[in-house]
Design a protein around this motif. Structure first.
Motif, PDB file in Angstrom:
ATOM      1  N   ALA A   1     -15.207   7.829 -18.966  1.00 57.60           N
ATOM      2  CA  ALA A   1     -13.844   8.365 -18.853  1.00 57.60           C
ATOM      3  C   ALA A   1     -13.871   9.850 -18.512  1.00 57.60           C
ATOM      4  O   ALA A   1     -13.043  10.327 -17.732  1.00 57.60           O
ATOM      5  N   LEU A   2     -14.838  10.574 -19.062  1.00 58.72           N
ATOM      6  CA  LEU A   2     -14.954  12.003 -18.741  1.00 58.72           C
ATOM      7  C   LEU A   2     -15.386  12.202 -17.294  1.00 58.72           C
ATOM      8  O   LEU A   2     -15.002  13.194 -16.669  1.00 58.72           O
ATOM      9  N   LYS A   3     -16.159  11.280 -16.777  1.00 60.17           N
ATOM     10  CA  LYS A   3     -16.563  11.365 -15.370  1.00 60.17           C
ATOM     11  C   LYS A   3     -15.329  11.307 -14.476  1.00 60.17           C
ATOM     12  O   LYS A   3     -15.277  11.952 -13.425  1.00 60.17           O
TER      13      LYS A   3
ATOM     14  N   ASN B   1      -4.285   2.923 -19.535  1.00 59.72           N
ATOM     15  CA  ASN B   1      -4.323   3.712 -18.289  1.00 59.72           C
ATOM     16  C   ASN B   1      -5.379   4.811 -18.317  1.00 59.72           C
ATOM     17  O   ASN B   1      -5.149   5.938 -17.875  1.00 59.72           O
ATOM     18  N   ILE B   2      -6.546   4.478 -18.836  1.00 62.40           N
ATOM     19  CA  ILE B   2      -7.663   5.417 -18.870  1.00 62.40           C
ATOM     20  C   ILE B   2      -8.573   5.095 -17.699  1.00 62.40           C
ATOM     21  O   ILE B   2      -9.148   4.008 -17.632  1.00 62.40           O
ATOM     22  N   GLY B   3      -8.692   6.039 -16.781  1.00 70.25           N
ATOM     23  CA  GLY B   3      -9.601   5.860 -15.658  1.00 70.25           C
ATOM     24  C   GLY B   3     -11.029   6.146 -16.088  1.00 70.25           C
ATOM     25  O   GLY B   3     -11.274   6.884 -17.036  1.00 70.25           O
ATOM     26  N   TYR B   4     -11.976   5.552 -15.387  1.00 69.10           N
ATOM     27  CA  TYR B   4     -13.383   5.801 -15.695  1.00 69.10           C
ATOM     28  C   TYR B   4     -14.223   5.559 -14.455  1.00 69.10           C
ATOM     29  O   TYR B   4     -13.821   4.841 -13.549  1.00 69.10           O
ATOM     30  N   ASN B   5     -15.374   6.206 -14.438  1.00 67.40           N
ATOM     31  CA  ASN B   5     -16.351   6.026 -13.366  1.00 67.40           C
ATOM     32  C   ASN B   5     -17.713   5.796 -14.008  1.00 67.40           C
ATOM     33  O   ASN B   5     -18.183   6.632 -14.774  1.00 67.40           O
ATOM     34  N   VAL B   6     -18.322   4.675 -13.679  1.00 67.68           N
ATOM     35  CA  VAL B   6     -19.630   4.331 -14.224  1.00 67.68           C
ATOM     36  C   VAL B   6     -20.692   5.197 -13.547  1.00 67.68           C
ATOM     37  O   VAL B   6     -20.642   5.431 -12.343  1.00 67.68           O
TER      38      VAL B   6
END
Length: 188
Positions: free
Chosen positions: A93-95, A133-138
């Motif tokens: 999520a921080l990414k 609605n929390i976006g995230y990038n693996v």
């Protein structure tokens, strides 16, 4: 006991790292603010005292960061089975958005979800993030976990929650919810 903890933490982080297949050139680190006092907050999403403490700290952290009193670093300590999955998704999520506001929001969502122990798979955490609605990038969080391990060792962390405050070159450790809240409120 402490040696076993450090070894166990290293193993858990190694498992976390090996299960991530995607790599990123840049990685987020959960450090916020620009104040002269360094605060390191060590917690575990599945630690009941951490779950109780987190909501009380959110407004204190917001005030301290806004007033530029502290530089705050969150360090996830995987003391319980399943904690590593939460720590990984927090970093994902921080990414997507590495702001203090988002970090506090995502931590709150994860700490509130953890007592139910329903969110024990990737799919369940992804559904939770979608519902909020929390976006995230693996990405591969190995550099962040390496830094976590260094801080855990440097501050000799063997229990959660623990707060380390470094002020004027002096380092103090605080454990237990009431003690941590009092120490942090003293910085406002």
């Amino acid at each position: 006991m402490k040696t076993r903890f450090y070894f166990g933490a290293a193993i858990l982080f190694s498992i976390m790292i090996s299960s991530v297949g995607l790599h990123a050139q840049q990685y987020p680190f959960p450090s916020y603010g620009s104040g002269p006092v360094e605060v390191r907050m060590y917690s575990d999403y599945l630690c009941p005292p951490c779950q109780q403490l987190e909501p009380a700290l959110e407004s204190v952290f917001k005030k301290l960061i806004k007033k530029k009193n502290i530089t705050l670093t969150f360090v996830d300590v995987p003391m319980h089975e399943g904690s590593s999955l939460y720590a990984r998704y927090y970093l994902y999520a921080l990414k997507n958005n590495n702001s203090a506001e988002n970090a506090l929001h995502v931590r709150g969502v994860l700490f509130r979800a953890a007592p139910a122990i329903e969110f024990t798979t990737r799919e369940k955490l992804e559904a939770l993030f979608a519902s909020r609605n929390i976006g995230y990038n693996v990405f591969n969080p190995k550099p962040v976990f390496d830094r976590y391990n260094a801080l855990i060792g440097e501050d000799r962390i063997d229990t959660t929650p623990t707060c380390v405050i470094i002020k004027n070159g002096k380092k103090e450790r605080f454990t237990g919810a009431a003690v941590i809240v009092k120490a942090l409120e003293g910085l406002i």
